[in-house]
Motif scaffolding. Structure first.
Motif, short mmCIF file in Angstrom:
data_model
loop_
_atom_site.label_atom_id
_atom_site.label_comp_id
_atom_site.label_asym_id
_atom_site.label_seq_id
_atom_site.Cartn_x
_atom_site.Cartn_y
_atom_site.Cartn_z
N MET A 172 10.50 15.45 -20.60
CA MET A 172 10.20 14.94 -20.12
C MET A 172 8.81 14.59 -19.77
SD MET A 172 13.44 14.01 -20.43
CE MET A 172 13.44 12.66 -19.74
N GLU A 173 8.49 13.40 -19.32
CA GLU A 173 7.09 12.97 -18.97
C GLU A 173 6.56 12.88 -17.63
OE1 GLU A 173 5.52 8.92 -21.09
OE2 GLU A 173 6.68 9.27 -22.99
N THR A 174 7.65 12.94 -16.67
CA THR A 174 7.61 12.68 -15.51
C THR A 174 8.19 13.57 -14.73
OG1 THR A 174 9.38 11.24 -15.58
CG2 THR A 174 6.91 9.93 -15.38
N ARG A 175 8.01 14.38 -14.05
CA ARG A 175 8.74 15.46 -12.66
C ARG A 175 8.53 14.70 -11.64
NH1 ARG A 175 7.14 21.61 -13.38
NH2 ARG A 175 8.61 21.05 -13.28
N ARG A 176 9.62 15.35 -10.49
CA ARG A 176 9.81 14.76 -9.04
C ARG A 176 9.26 16.35 -8.63
NH1 ARG A 176 15.58 13.63 -7.21
NH2 ARG A 176 15.47 15.79 -6.70
N ILE A 177 7.70 16.08 -7.45
CA ILE A 177 8.42 17.19 -7.09
C ILE A 177 8.60 17.08 -5.46
CG2 ILE A 177 5.98 18.26 -4.90
CD1 ILE A 177 4.62 16.89 -6.70
N ASP A 178 9.57 18.13 -4.89
CA ASP A 178 10.49 18.64 -3.98
C ASP A 178 10.15 19.36 -2.84
OD1 ASP A 178 12.57 16.93 -5.52
OD2 ASP A 178 13.57 18.59 -5.94
N LEU A 179 9.93 18.90 -2.02
CA LEU A 179 9.25 19.40 -0.71
C LEU A 179 10.06 19.01 0.41
CD1 LEU A 179 5.43 18.13 -0.70
CD2 LEU A 179 6.47 20.77 -1.87
N VAL A 180 10.05 20.35 1.38
CA VAL A 180 10.51 20.31 2.27
C VAL A 180 10.20 20.77 3.92
CG1 VAL A 180 13.08 20.82 3.90
CG2 VAL A 180 13.00 20.81 1.28
N ALA A 211 10.19 5.59 -7.90
CA ALA A 211 9.89 5.28 -6.06
C ALA A 211 10.19 6.77 -5.58
CB ALA A 211 10.26 4.25 -5.44
N TYR A 212 9.50 6.70 -4.62
CA TYR A 212 9.11 8.24 -4.31
C TYR A 212 10.54 8.11 -2.90
CZ TYR A 212 6.28 5.98 -0.68
OH TYR A 212 6.45 5.21 0.12
N THR A 213 11.47 8.96 -2.30
CA THR A 213 12.03 9.23 -2.17
C THR A 213 11.75 10.02 -0.42
OG1 THR A 213 13.33 8.76 -3.16
CG2 THR A 213 14.09 10.30 -0.68
N VAL A 214 11.73 9.55 1.06
CA VAL A 214 10.67 10.28 1.83
C VAL A 214 12.44 10.52 2.95
CG1 VAL A 214 9.83 10.23 3.83
CG2 VAL A 214 8.78 9.58 1.71
N ALA A 215 12.61 11.25 3.59
CA ALA A 215 14.29 10.96 3.76
C ALA A 215 14.45 12.24 5.08
CB ALA A 215 15.27 10.79 3.61
N LEU A 216 14.86 12.13 6.39
CA LEU A 216 15.72 13.73 7.20
C LEU A 216 17.06 13.87 6.62
CD1 LEU A 216 15.51 14.32 9.81
CD2 LEU A 216 16.95 13.06 10.55
N VAL A 227 13.07 15.55 3.63
CA VAL A 227 12.73 15.61 2.63
C VAL A 227 11.55 14.81 1.75
CG1 VAL A 227 14.62 17.00 1.76
CG2 VAL A 227 15.00 14.11 1.54
N VAL A 228 10.23 15.33 1.19
CA VAL A 228 9.50 14.59 0.22
C VAL A 228 9.77 14.25 -1.17
CG1 VAL A 228 7.06 13.58 0.58
CG2 VAL A 228 8.57 14.68 2.34
N ARG A 229 9.89 13.78 -1.76
CA ARG A 229 9.87 13.09 -3.74
C ARG A 229 9.29 12.26 -4.43
NH1 ARG A 229 16.95 14.82 -3.09
NH2 ARG A 229 16.89 16.69 -2.50
N PRO A 230 8.33 12.30 -4.35
CA PRO A 230 7.39 11.83 -4.53
C PRO A 230 7.78 12.08 -6.58
CG PRO A 230 5.32 13.83 -4.04
CD PRO A 230 6.97 13.22 -3.50
N TRP A 231 7.13 11.05 -7.44
CA TRP A 231 7.05 11.39 -8.86
C TRP A 231 6.06 11.28 -9.50
CZ3 TRP A 231 11.82 12.16 -12.07
CH2 TRP A 231 13.15 11.98 -11.88
N VAL A 232 5.65 12.12 -10.11
CA VAL A 232 4.08 13.00 -11.46
C VAL A 232 4.48 12.70 -12.12
CG1 VAL A 232 3.31 13.33 -8.77
CG2 VAL A 232 3.62 14.65 -10.25
N LYS A 233 2.92 12.36 -13.18
CA LYS A 233 3.25 13.45 -14.52
C LYS A 233 3.61 14.50 -14.75
CE LYS A 233 0.08 9.85 -16.24
NZ LYS A 233 -0.89 9.33 -17.15
N GLY A 234 3.76 14.99 -16.11
CA GLY A 234 4.33 16.07 -16.08
C GLY A 234 3.04 17.39 -16.41
#
Length: 274
Positions: A172-180, A211-216, A227-234
């Motif tokens: 896929m062209e985009t990927r999500r970064i999953d951070l805690v 859109a990115y996600t920032v949530a408790l 959780v910090v979940r932004p989307w970026v190019k692969g």
């Protein structure tokens, strides 16, 4: 003399009968050879349209030609009266023996053809399969060559890759970064959330859509986890991940938001002397 006269009388009939058989056999052979060439050309054309590896195209096309030609020879011999049952049995036994001897190679070849046809991965993709991970450098008939991030080359049999799960990180062209991100229980949750959002808003790698996600996400034993979940190019995944982690740490320090770390409290109990 009587037998000779008899054969002479039957000669025209025999010539017509066997002559027709020979003529039909020749026609079958010519048509079969033509169909074999057509099968080869058609197979080559169809596989070239799908941009399949030239080595695989040549091998499969020759296999198609050989199969049609073998059936043509058997049909030709049968037309002129040759018993082909034993011939077919011999060919089948030989094919079985060769298949058993080359079982592993044939399995790798079949897997290679499937990989080229269905394309679960392509040259240049970063994948994880058969317990290994790396960038696909080359897909051949029997094996796939991967290059690891530390520049090691791994050659894996095609069957081991196709028989397991393939994770393609480049599909896929985009990927999500999953951070805690864990912060102290003393931290202001609203302030922390705003700081995390500001970091993502000011980062050049992060895409606006999705859109990115920032949530408790969790009230853990020693920290409050976001959780910090932004989307970026692969292609930007790792540079973006490294940069975002660094910027988050600096931003939290600037706003005096503590990041807890494992601690152990030891209590020493004194026992009065007897």
């Amino acid at each position: 003399m009587e037998n000779l006269d008899k054969y002479v009388e039957q000669a025209p009939e025999l010539i017509v009968t066997y002559g027709l058989q020979v003529v039909f056999a020749i026609i079958i052979f010519i048509i079969g050879k033509y169909l074999a060439n057509v099968a080869k050309k058609l197979t080559t054309k169809l596989m070239n349209k799908r941009k399949i590896d030239k080595t695989v195209v040549s091998f499969v096309a020759n296999m198609a030609w050989a199969l049609v030609f073998v059936f043509t020879v058997i049909a030709t011999l049968g037309q002129i009266g040759v018993q082909t049952a034993s011939l077919v049995a011999v060919i089948g036994a030989a094919g079985l023996a060769v298949g058993l001897a080359l079982q592993g190679s044939l399995s790798n070849f079949a897997s290679g053809v499937l990989m080229v046809l269905f394309r679960p991965c392509r040259v240049g993709d970063y994948i994880e399969a058969a317990g290994i991970a790396g960038t696909v450098d080359e897909i051949t008939i029997f094996s796939t060559k991967l290059r690891t991030p530390d520049n090691k080359v791994i050659v894996a049999p095609n069957s081991s890759i196709m028989n397991g799960t393939i994770t393609n990180y480049s599909a896929m062209e985009t990927r999500r970064i999953d951070l805690v991100i864990g912060v102290s229980y003393d931290a202001d949750l609203k302030q922390t959330k705003e700081v995390l959002k500001q970091v993502l808003d000011n980062n050049a790698y992060i895409l606006k859509d999705p859109a990115y996600t920032v949530a408790l996400t969790e009230l853990a034993d020693s920290s409050v986890n976001f959780v910090v979940r932004p989307w970026v190019k692969g292609s930007d995944y790792w540079p973006a991940r490294f940069e975002i982690l660094e910027q988050i740490k600096l931003a939290l320090d600037e706003n005096n938001i503590g990041i807890p770390y494992p601690q152990m409290d030891i209590y020493v109990k004194e026992t009065p002397a007897a």
